[in-house]
Scaffold this active site. Sequence first.
Site, PDB file in Angstrom:
ATOM      1  N   SER A 184      43.691  42.845  41.308  1.00  0.00           N
ATOM      2  CA  SER A 184      43.147  43.382  42.561  1.00  0.00           C
ATOM      3  C   SER A 184      42.491  44.722  42.282  1.00  0.00           C
ATOM      4  O   SER A 184      42.764  45.364  41.266  1.00  0.00           O
ATOM      5  CB  SER A 184      44.257  43.567  43.597  1.00  0.00           C
ATOM      6  OG  SER A 184      45.046  44.704  43.303  1.00  0.00           O
ATOM      7  N   ASP A 185      41.657  45.154  43.192  1.00  0.00           N
ATOM      8  CA  ASP A 185      41.136  46.505  43.125  1.00  0.00           C
ATOM      9  C   ASP A 185      42.247  47.439  43.618  1.00  0.00           C
ATOM     10  O   ASP A 185      43.230  46.991  44.219  1.00  0.00           O
ATOM     11  CB  ASP A 185      39.878  46.646  43.976  1.00  0.00           C
ATOM     12  CG  ASP A 185      38.921  47.688  43.432  1.00  0.00           C
ATOM     13  OD1 ASP A 185      39.389  48.646  42.783  1.00  0.00           O
ATOM     14  OD2 ASP A 185      37.717  47.560  43.658  1.00  0.00           O
ATOM     15  N   TRP A 186      42.105  48.729  43.387  1.00  0.00           N
ATOM     16  CA  TRP A 186      43.135  49.692  43.783  1.00  0.00           C
ATOM     17  C   TRP A 186      43.351  49.669  45.287  1.00  0.00           C
ATOM     18  O   TRP A 186      42.399  49.756  46.052  1.00  0.00           O
ATOM     19  CB  TRP A 186      42.773  51.096  43.296  1.00  0.00           C
ATOM     20  CG  TRP A 186      42.974  51.194  41.832  1.00  0.00           C
ATOM     21  CD1 TRP A 186      42.037  50.987  40.855  1.00  0.00           C
ATOM     22  CD2 TRP A 186      44.196  51.456  41.155  1.00  0.00           C
ATOM     23  NE1 TRP A 186      42.599  51.113  39.620  1.00  0.00           N
ATOM     24  CE2 TRP A 186      43.939  51.404  39.777  1.00  0.00           C
ATOM     25  CE3 TRP A 186      45.493  51.723  41.579  1.00  0.00           C
ATOM     26  CZ2 TRP A 186      44.918  51.607  38.809  1.00  0.00           C
ATOM     27  CZ3 TRP A 186      46.472  51.933  40.623  1.00  0.00           C
ATOM     28  CH2 TRP A 186      46.176  51.873  39.259  1.00  0.00           C
ATOM     29  N   HIS A 201      32.963  42.431  41.614  1.00  0.00           N
ATOM     30  CA  HIS A 201      34.063  42.148  42.518  1.00  0.00           C
ATOM     31  C   HIS A 201      33.883  40.728  43.044  1.00  0.00           C
ATOM     32  O   HIS A 201      32.902  40.451  43.700  1.00  0.00           O
ATOM     33  CB  HIS A 201      34.083  43.110  43.694  1.00  0.00           C
ATOM     34  CG  HIS A 201      34.434  44.505  43.319  1.00  0.00           C
ATOM     35  ND1 HIS A 201      33.476  45.483  43.077  1.00  0.00           N
ATOM     36  CD2 HIS A 201      35.638  45.102  43.147  1.00  0.00           C
ATOM     37  CE1 HIS A 201      34.088  46.611  42.796  1.00  0.00           C
ATOM     38  NE2 HIS A 201      35.397  46.422  42.827  1.00  0.00           N
TER      39      HIS A 201
END
Length: 139
Positions: free
Chosen positions: A101-103, A24
């Site tokens: 993006s992450d969820w 990330h």
Amino acid sequence: MNSQLAVQSVKGIQSQHVAACIKHFAANNQELNRDSVNTIVDERALREIYFPAFKAAIQQGNAYTIMSAYNKLNGYWCFENDLLLNKVLKNEWGFKGVVISDWAGTHHTVAAANNGLDIEMGQADRGENLLDFDWWQFK
């Protein structure tokens, strides 16, 4: 060492005709409150500690995608951070892939779109929809 592990992981994954997504990005130091913490890191520490594995995965491993972190970095959400996504990742390192993006990891759709995010992965309704944004105000 992390840099070489990242490079080989990316190469191995992508050798199977699958896009590797390194994550990330960046300074994702903790799980507890990771979607609200503001990580404060000076530029030297970013470049010497946090960036090398990401940079190697992109420049040597040719990673196709990168996922932004949930946290803020020095006051700005990582998924809408112009310094991280545009200046460093895309301009300085030459990343040509997709930033995702992450969820449910975005908070400001328009700012994310304007600051380097390419794909926003599912999010709870936060009252901002890119399709509903009044783009005519920028004429």
